[in-house]
Motif scaffolding. Structure first.
Motif: not given
Length: 229
Positions: A106-131
């Motif tokens: 973590f001193a020399q790097g980074r991790v990004i966690i994303s939750s990819l979901q469907r939105n109300a119209q059926g499209g793709q959506w990044i609902a939340w993201q943590r780093c």
């Protein structure tokens, strides 16, 4: 100086040259002096290359492990859809910290966690993201909120091979970046950025309405090796 003396000195000089040309007692030392820098350089090159390959493997394993763990976490309740809390993602990041402890991840790097979901119209959506991580590195595939409405956001990953979430489920997409720090003075690969991604579909019936509060939030606007508070 007499002729006899000059002849005597010349004779001694010839004998010394003959003895010197026949003397091989220091040959190995001379050969070693010429060969040692080359051998040592090749040895360090091989060691540095091996360390680079091992680091690539470690970063790849961190990405896969983080995605796998984040796809499994949540409240244990068989009667309702599994809720995921901030503390669950924080614990996943602590797991990454343990995996990368020997490489000061973590001193020399980074991790990004994303939750990819469907939105109300059926499209793709990044609902939340943590780093988490001190390295300044942002997602190459989108940030939290992308695709919240409409169908314009194609998903995450390489164009033409986008990863997408199915209706009623989510895909945990993880990006990991790390700056390699060579342990040897040769420093052939020093500072090279290593990036890996991994994605896992969530394992259980998960509540996708939100990432519930109840723990430290690993904000993507924070660049630090410290655990979120």
């Amino acid at each position: 100086m007499t002729t006899t003396t000059r002849d005597s000195l010349r004779g001694k000089a010839r004998r010394f040259v003959n003895q010197l040309s026949a003397d091989v007692s220091g040959l190995a030392m001379v050969e070693f002096a010429f060969a040692a820098p080359l051998v040592l350089s090749m040895g360090m090159l091989g060691t540095d290359t091996a360390m680079m390959v091992i680091t690539h493997l470690q970063v790849s394993q961190i990405a896969m492990q983080a995605a796998d763990n984040a796809s499994r976490v949540g409240e244990q309740d068989v009667l309702t859809a599994r809720k995921v809390f901030e503390r669950d993602i924080a614990e996943t990041l602590i797991g990454v910290e343990k995996l990368g402890e020997d490489m000061n991840f973590f001193a020399q790097g980074r991790v990004i966690i994303s939750s990819l979901q469907r939105n109300a119209q059926g499209g793709q959506w990044i609902a939340w993201q943590r780093c988490r991580g001190a390295k300044v590195f942002n997602s190459s595939y989108g940030v939290q909120g992308n695709g919240a409405t409409g169908t314009g956001f194609p998903g995450m990953g390489v164009p033409g091979r986008y990863i997408t979430a199915s209706q009623g489920t989510a895909v945990i997409f993880v990006e990991v970046a790390y700056d390699y720090d060579s342990p040897l003075p040769l420093e052939l690969f020093d500072g090279q950025q290593i990036v890996y991604t991994a994605a896992y579909n969530v394992r259980d019936n998960r509540d996708l309405t939100q990432l519930y509060p109840g723990g430290p939030e690993a904000r993507c606007s924070t660049y630090s090796a410290a655990r979120p508070t």
